[in-house]
Design a protein around this motif. Sequence first.
Motif, PDB file in Angstrom:
ATOM      1  N   LEU A 155     -13.794 -14.434   8.085  1.00  0.00           N
ATOM      2  CA  LEU A 155     -13.256 -14.161   9.419  1.00  0.00           C
ATOM      3  C   LEU A 155     -11.899 -14.826   9.619  1.00  0.00           C
ATOM      4  CD1 LEU A 155     -16.409 -14.439  11.709  1.00  0.00           C
ATOM      5  CD2 LEU A 155     -15.193 -12.369  11.020  1.00  0.00           C
ATOM      6  N   LYS A 156     -11.740 -16.042   9.117  1.00  0.00           N
ATOM      7  CA  LYS A 156     -10.451 -16.731   9.234  1.00  0.00           C
ATOM      8  C   LYS A 156      -9.370 -16.006   8.442  1.00  0.00           C
ATOM      9  CE  LYS A 156     -12.078 -21.460   9.826  1.00  0.00           C
ATOM     10  NZ  LYS A 156     -12.158 -22.775   9.154  1.00  0.00           N
ATOM     11  N   LEU A 157      -9.709 -15.609   7.217  1.00  0.00           N
ATOM     12  CA  LEU A 157      -8.716 -14.945   6.366  1.00  0.00           C
ATOM     13  C   LEU A 157      -8.264 -13.608   6.936  1.00  0.00           C
ATOM     14  CD1 LEU A 157     -10.123 -15.695   2.802  1.00  0.00           C
ATOM     15  CD2 LEU A 157      -8.019 -16.578   3.799  1.00  0.00           C
ATOM     16  N   THR A 158      -9.171 -12.910   7.561  1.00  0.00           N
ATOM     17  CA  THR A 158      -8.813 -11.602   8.114  1.00  0.00           C
ATOM     18  C   THR A 158      -8.169 -11.700   9.485  1.00  0.00           C
ATOM     19  OG1 THR A 158     -11.024 -11.331   9.021  1.00  0.00           O
ATOM     20  CG2 THR A 158     -10.595 -10.357   6.850  1.00  0.00           C
ATOM     21  N   GLY A 159      -8.244 -12.879  10.089  1.00  0.00           N
ATOM     22  CA  GLY A 159      -7.686 -13.047  11.419  1.00  0.00           C
ATOM     23  C   GLY A 159      -8.630 -12.632  12.520  1.00  0.00           C
ATOM     24  N   LEU A 160      -9.841 -12.255  12.165  1.00  0.00           N
ATOM     25  CA  LEU A 160     -10.820 -11.823  13.165  1.00  0.00           C
ATOM     26  C   LEU A 160     -11.395 -12.998  13.948  1.00  0.00           C
ATOM     27  CD1 LEU A 160     -12.746  -9.046  11.223  1.00  0.00           C
ATOM     28  CD2 LEU A 160     -11.145  -8.750  13.111  1.00  0.00           C
ATOM     29  N   ALA A 161     -11.371 -14.193  13.365  1.00  0.00           N
ATOM     30  CA  ALA A 161     -11.919 -15.360  14.067  1.00  0.00           C
ATOM     31  C   ALA A 161     -11.153 -15.616  15.360  1.00  0.00           C
ATOM     32  CB  ALA A 161     -11.864 -16.590  13.161  1.00  0.00           C
ATOM     33  N   ALA A 162      -9.838 -15.463  15.318  1.00  0.00           N
ATOM     34  CA  ALA A 162      -9.019 -15.691  16.521  1.00  0.00           C
ATOM     35  C   ALA A 162      -9.287 -14.585  17.549  1.00  0.00           C
ATOM     36  CB  ALA A 162      -7.551 -15.730  16.152  1.00  0.00           C
ATOM     37  N   ARG A 163      -9.499 -13.360  17.094  1.00  0.00           N
ATOM     38  CA  ARG A 163      -9.740 -12.256  18.030  1.00  0.00           C
ATOM     39  C   ARG A 163     -11.111 -12.345  18.678  1.00  0.00           C
ATOM     40  NH1 ARG A 163      -7.855  -7.381  14.187  1.00  0.00           N
ATOM     41  NH2 ARG A 163      -5.914  -8.349  13.521  1.00  0.00           N
ATOM     42  N   LEU A 164     -12.097 -12.885  17.931  1.00  0.00           N
ATOM     43  CA  LEU A 164     -13.452 -12.964  18.451  1.00  0.00           C
ATOM     44  C   LEU A 164     -13.660 -14.158  19.361  1.00  0.00           C
ATOM     45  CD1 LEU A 164     -15.462 -12.049  15.229  1.00  0.00           C
ATOM     46  CD2 LEU A 164     -15.028 -10.602  17.207  1.00  0.00           C
TER      47      LEU A 164
END
Length: 165
Positions: A155-164
């Motif tokens: 999730l961090k690598l894809t940038g989804l952690a910040a969006r979620l």
Amino acid sequence: MTRIEAAASADKAAAARLSANGADFAAGEHPDTARHRIQHAFIMQVSSLSREAADRRYAHLMRLIDRAKEELGHARSASNEMRMAAMQQNIDELVAYVAGHGIRAKLPNRHGESASPSMANLYVLDEIPTFLGEIGFLIDLWYEKELEKVHAELLKLTGLAARLA
């Protein structure tokens, strides 16, 4: 002129013709597509390396449990102190290895003073199956936590952690 130099100059001439015609992306991919493809490949490679490491440790721990079960069967059938000592060594190795991964396991009881002096330090055979079942369960929980770490890293690598968040 070598063949390599001739091929390179032919490629340059073809690229110049495409640029002159306004077809910059006719022979290649769009820079954004290339960036996404490379980023995706990197993310998949990093996550598979993390997952592979967790899978290898889990498989090794499960092999240690299987080996301890096998030695338990030999110790029960042979009634041999050497087999019981080998089983105890496998259990001690398993406990030491899982302790290195933060898994705390309660060892089975030993025979103690009620048994002969050679048997006093050996584990009680009837308690070992329960112990192996409990430690197998603890290893499964540990493995799930390791997979959650891989997922969080993805999730961090894809940038989804910040969006979620």
